[in-house]
Design a protein around this motif. Structure first.
Motif, PDB file in Angstrom:
ATOM      1  N   ASN A  59       0.916  -1.135   0.076  1.00 22.03           N
ATOM      2  CA  ASN A  59      -0.092  -0.171   0.192  1.00 22.03           C
ATOM      3  C   ASN A  59       0.786   1.236   0.138  1.00 22.03           C
ATOM      4  O   ASN A  59       2.327   1.095   0.185  1.00 22.03           O
ATOM      5  CB  ASN A  59      -0.949   0.143   1.376  1.00 22.03           C
ATOM      6  N   GLY A  60       0.466   2.429  -0.052  1.00 19.42           N
ATOM      7  CA  GLY A  60       1.144   3.844  -0.094  1.00 19.42           C
ATOM      8  C   GLY A  60       1.537   4.041   1.043  1.00 19.42           C
ATOM      9  O   GLY A  60       2.868   4.628   1.040  1.00 19.42           O
ATOM     10  N   THR A  61       1.310   3.545   2.228  1.00 20.72           N
ATOM     11  CA  THR A  61       1.663   4.000   3.571  1.00 20.72           C
ATOM     12  C   THR A  61       2.997   3.402   3.688  1.00 20.72           C
ATOM     13  O   THR A  61       3.857   3.731   4.065  1.00 20.72           O
ATOM     14  CB  THR A  61       0.575   3.739   4.683  1.00 20.72           C
ATOM     15  N   LEU A  64       5.939   4.597   1.805  1.00 19.31           N
ATOM     16  CA  LEU A  64       6.613   5.649   2.425  1.00 19.31           C
ATOM     17  C   LEU A  64       7.352   5.274   3.769  1.00 19.31           C
ATOM     18  O   LEU A  64       8.503   5.812   3.829  1.00 19.31           O
ATOM     19  CB  LEU A  64       5.330   6.667   3.084  1.00 19.31           C
ATOM     20  N   SER A  85      -2.058  16.931   5.033  1.00 15.16           N
ATOM     21  CA  SER A  85      -2.053  15.876   4.036  1.00 15.16           C
ATOM     22  C   SER A  85      -2.730  14.582   4.919  1.00 15.16           C
ATOM     23  O   SER A  85      -3.423  14.670   5.868  1.00 15.16           O
ATOM     24  CB  SER A  85      -0.537  15.211   3.873  1.00 15.16           C
ATOM     25  N   TRP A  86      -2.729  13.607   4.210  1.00 13.71           N
ATOM     26  CA  TRP A  86      -3.517  12.350   4.743  1.00 13.71           C
ATOM     27  C   TRP A  86      -2.427  11.934   5.878  1.00 13.71           C
ATOM     28  O   TRP A  86      -1.261  12.051   5.406  1.00 13.71           O
ATOM     29  CB  TRP A  86      -3.831  11.207   3.698  1.00 13.71           C
ATOM     30  N   SER A  88      -0.811   9.167   6.682  1.00 15.29           N
ATOM     31  CA  SER A  88       0.137   8.359   6.354  1.00 15.29           C
ATOM     32  C   SER A  88       1.378   9.071   6.239  1.00 15.29           C
ATOM     33  O   SER A  88       2.396   8.439   6.708  1.00 15.29           O
ATOM     34  CB  SER A  88      -0.148   7.640   5.018  1.00 15.29           C
ATOM     35  N   THR A  89       1.260  10.291   5.570  1.00 21.25           N
ATOM     36  CA  THR A  89       2.629  10.975   5.191  1.00 21.25           C
ATOM     37  C   THR A  89       3.577  11.213   6.583  1.00 21.25           C
ATOM     38  O   THR A  89       4.594  11.143   6.659  1.00 21.25           O
ATOM     39  CB  THR A  89       2.284  12.369   4.585  1.00 21.25           C
ATOM     40  N   VAL A 131       4.174  16.481  -0.395  1.00 16.89           N
ATOM     41  CA  VAL A 131       3.102  15.883  -0.807  1.00 16.89           C
ATOM     42  C   VAL A 131       2.668  16.628  -2.055  1.00 16.89           C
ATOM     43  O   VAL A 131       2.179  17.851  -1.854  1.00 16.89           O
ATOM     44  CB  VAL A 131       2.147  15.593   0.292  1.00 16.89           C
ATOM     45  N   ASP A 157       5.836  12.136  -1.687  1.00 11.74           N
ATOM     46  CA  ASP A 157       4.455  11.382  -1.448  1.00 11.74           C
ATOM     47  C   ASP A 157       3.501  11.779  -2.769  1.00 11.74           C
ATOM     48  O   ASP A 157       2.865  12.844  -2.825  1.00 11.74           O
ATOM     49  CB  ASP A 157       3.813  11.857  -0.490  1.00 11.74           C
ATOM     50  N   ALA A 159       0.940   9.851  -3.708  1.00 13.29           N
ATOM     51  CA  ALA A 159      -0.170   9.117  -3.493  1.00 13.29           C
ATOM     52  C   ALA A 159      -1.410   9.694  -4.450  1.00 13.29           C
ATOM     53  O   ALA A 159      -2.277   9.060  -4.942  1.00 13.29           O
ATOM     54  CB  ALA A 159      -0.592   8.797  -2.251  1.00 13.29           C
ATOM     55  N   GLN A 160      -1.416  11.094  -4.648  1.00 16.94           N
ATOM     56  CA  GLN A 160      -2.564  11.531  -5.314  1.00 16.94           C
ATOM     57  C   GLN A 160      -1.956  12.272  -6.430  1.00 16.94           C
ATOM     58  O   GLN A 160      -2.587  12.993  -7.052  1.00 16.94           O
ATOM     59  CB  GLN A 160      -2.963  12.598  -4.323  1.00 16.94           C
ATOM     60  N   SER A 181       0.416   5.358  -3.993  1.00 17.29           N
ATOM     61  CA  SER A 181      -0.871   4.407  -3.456  1.00 17.29           C
ATOM     62  C   SER A 181      -1.660   4.115  -4.760  1.00 17.29           C
ATOM     63  O   SER A 181      -2.087   4.904  -5.823  1.00 17.29           O
ATOM     64  CB  SER A 181      -1.592   5.212  -2.481  1.00 17.29           C
ATOM     65  N   LYS A 186      -7.559   6.095  -5.994  1.00 17.17           N
ATOM     66  CA  LYS A 186      -6.601   6.959  -6.189  1.00 17.17           C
ATOM     67  C   LYS A 186      -6.791   6.800  -7.853  1.00 17.17           C
ATOM     68  O   LYS A 186      -7.445   6.487  -8.463  1.00 17.17           O
ATOM     69  CB  LYS A 186      -5.284   6.503  -5.851  1.00 17.17           C
ATOM     70  N   TYR A 309      -8.871  17.374   4.168  1.00 18.78           N
ATOM     71  CA  TYR A 309      -9.240  16.478   5.401  1.00 18.78           C
ATOM     72  C   TYR A 309      -9.751  17.458   6.432  1.00 18.78           C
ATOM     73  O   TYR A 309      -9.270  18.543   6.285  1.00 18.78           O
ATOM     74  CB  TYR A 309      -7.920  15.718   5.784  1.00 18.78           C
TER      75      TYR A 309
HETATM   76  C1  LIG Z   1      -3.732   7.684   0.140  1.00 21.07           C
HETATM   77  C2  LIG Z   1      -2.642   8.281   0.541  1.00 21.07           C
HETATM   78  C3  LIG Z   1      -1.549   7.977   1.281  1.00 21.07           C
HETATM   79  C4  LIG Z   1      -1.738   6.292   1.575  1.00 21.07           C
HETATM   80  O1  LIG Z   1      -1.917   5.233   0.728  1.00 21.07           O
HETATM   81  P1  LIG Z   1      -2.322   3.890   1.317  1.00 21.07           P
HETATM   82  O2  LIG Z   1      -2.409   3.226  -0.082  1.00 21.07           O
HETATM   83  O3  LIG Z   1      -4.044   4.225   1.409  1.00 21.07           O
HETATM   84  O4  LIG Z   1      -1.737   3.586   2.338  1.00 21.07           O
HETATM   85  C5  LIG Z   1      -0.614   8.291   1.637  1.00 21.07           C
HETATM   86  N1  LIG Z   1      -0.444   9.754   1.348  1.00 21.07           N
HETATM   87  C6  LIG Z   1      -1.319  10.354   0.536  1.00 21.07           C
HETATM   88  C7  LIG Z   1      -1.108  11.828   0.380  1.00 21.07           C
HETATM   89  C8  LIG Z   1      -2.377   9.766   0.270  1.00 21.07           C
HETATM   90  O5  LIG Z   1      -3.404  10.543  -0.158  1.00 21.07           O
END
Ligand SMILES: *Cc1c(COP(=O)(O)O)cnc(C)c1O
Length: 366
Positions: A59-61, A64, A85-86, A88-89, A131, A157, A159-160, A181, A186, A309
């Motif tokens: 996954n995206g987390t 990272l 950000s989300w 995860s970052t 990000v 990052d 992911a988006q 991610s 996404k 968010y």
């Molecule tokens: C979705 C997202 C992530 C994490 O991705 P996952 O696949 O859900 O773990 C990390 N950073 C940002 C900015 C995201 O939008």
């Protein structure tokens, strides 16, 4: 008319037969982890991004976290990232034992504001995690120059921001590493969780590949984690990847139409595109007056929107003890005003007209 935030059922409709074929073949050949689909996806994604290496993971987390470990982040280190950000970052920075240091956002681009960056650098700072929020690249000119002046690494990052660019360079290839991610919603999504890391560095790539798979199957040169891409998810991603560029253009076209239609509303600020950036429009996020009321008005008219968010990272309960001396004036002024409107590649012009009409109606009636 009904306008969802995203319509994954519609998005996947053309691929149902392909997906079923992949599922049936996977049952027969029983390669569930790794294998041909995974290596094919890594090669095609690296190619599509223009990066030397692609290392897939769960996954995206994790992407990272694995990257931070590859960069050698350890206790005592400070890592600067954006206030908005989300989670995860920043949570992966803490998970790696380091301290996330939040940088306020730019008032017009909503991404890490390079003008606030230098003052956050201390002798403990080891790197920056920009990000590319909502699909738009950060101002990488300034981030690169600050990073190189202070000898800091950059982990993007993305992911988006699949296929978003800055000065014609694809995000994820500008810094030392980039992470993606493929969460279903996404811009490129699997049918479950999936992620990837891209880099041009042979040594970082090698570390990531080992770390993501217990430090190497049977060799265990280091301790690692279990973060692998399922074969079947890679198969699904291989089916979808060739359309990513087309979907990105569709998002850009919808965004342009929104901006054209909404720009005359005094109470709405449409997203601004940086002159050097090509925006991938994962989200179309406006700033607006009386946001919560607008959101429920749209909801009552069958239009789904999202606050992405609700709180910026430094304001979350888990960071209550940290960074509280910093004010984050831009991020905090953003909280009550931002709203993400529906955007997805299959969205019709009529749906865009309907959403904007309802926004007009709302402001006419207040
Ligand atoms: C979705 C997202 C992530 C994490 O991705 P996952 O696949 O859900 O773990 C990390 N950073 C940002 C900015 C995201 O939008």
């Amino acid at each position: 008319m009904n306008v969802p935030l995203n319509d994954l059922a519609l998005h996947h409709e053309p691929f149902v037969i392909d997906f079923q074929r992949i599922f049936a073949a996977s049952l027969l050949d029983s390669t569930f982890i790794g294998g041909q689909h995974v290596s094919a996806f890594e090669a095609s994604f690296a190619d599509c991004i223009g990066s030397k290496h692609c290392i897939s993971c769960a996954n995206g987390t994790d992407a990272l976290f694995i990257s931070l470990k590859a960069l050698g982040v350890s206790p005592g280190d400070e890592v600067i990232t954006t206030a908005h950000s989300w989670i995860s970052t920043s949570e992966v920075v803490s998970l790696a034992g380091a301290k996330p240091v939040f940088c306020d956002i730019h008032p017009e681009y909503y991404t890490l504001d390079p003008s606030s960056l230098s003052s956050l650098i201390t002798p403990q700072t080891v790197g920056i995690v920009p990000v590319h929020l909502y699909g738009q690249s950060c101002n990488m000119d300034e981030i690169l120059s600050i990073a190189s002046h202070h000898k800091l690494w950059i982990l993007e990052d993305c992911a988006q921001s699949h296929l978003a660019t800055f000065r014609n360079q694809t995000t994820s290839t500008i810094g030392d590493l980039g992470t993606f991610s493929f969460f279903p919603g996404k811009n490129l999504g699997a049918l479950g969780d999936a992620g990837a890391i891209v880099t041009n560095s042979d040594s970082l790539a090698q570390f990531c590949r080992l770390f993501a798979n217990h430090g190497g199957k049977n060799s265990h040169l280091i301790e690692g984690i279990n973060s692998r891409l399922d074969s079947i998810q890679a198969g699904f991603l291989n089916v979808k990847l060739p359309y990513l560029s087309e979907w990105t253009s569709a998002r850009q076209r919808i965004a342009l139409l929104y901006t054209k239609l909404l720009s005359s509303i005094y109470h709405v600020t449409t997203p601004k595109i940086h002159p050097h950036s090509e925006h991938a429009f994962h989200q179309y996020t406006i700033l607006c007056f009386r946001r919560d009321e607008l959101q429920s008005y749209l909801y009552d008219h069958s239009i789904q929107t999202r606050v992405t968010y609700p709180l910026s990272l430094p304001f979350l309960p888990c960071y209550a003890k940290q960074n509280c001396h910093l004010p984050f004036p831009v991020a905090s002024s953003f909280h009550s005003r931002h709203l993400s409107l529906p955007i997805f590649p299959e969205m019709t012009d009529n749906q865009v007209y309907y959403v904007t009409e309802m926004i007009f109606d709302f402001y006419q009636n207040i």
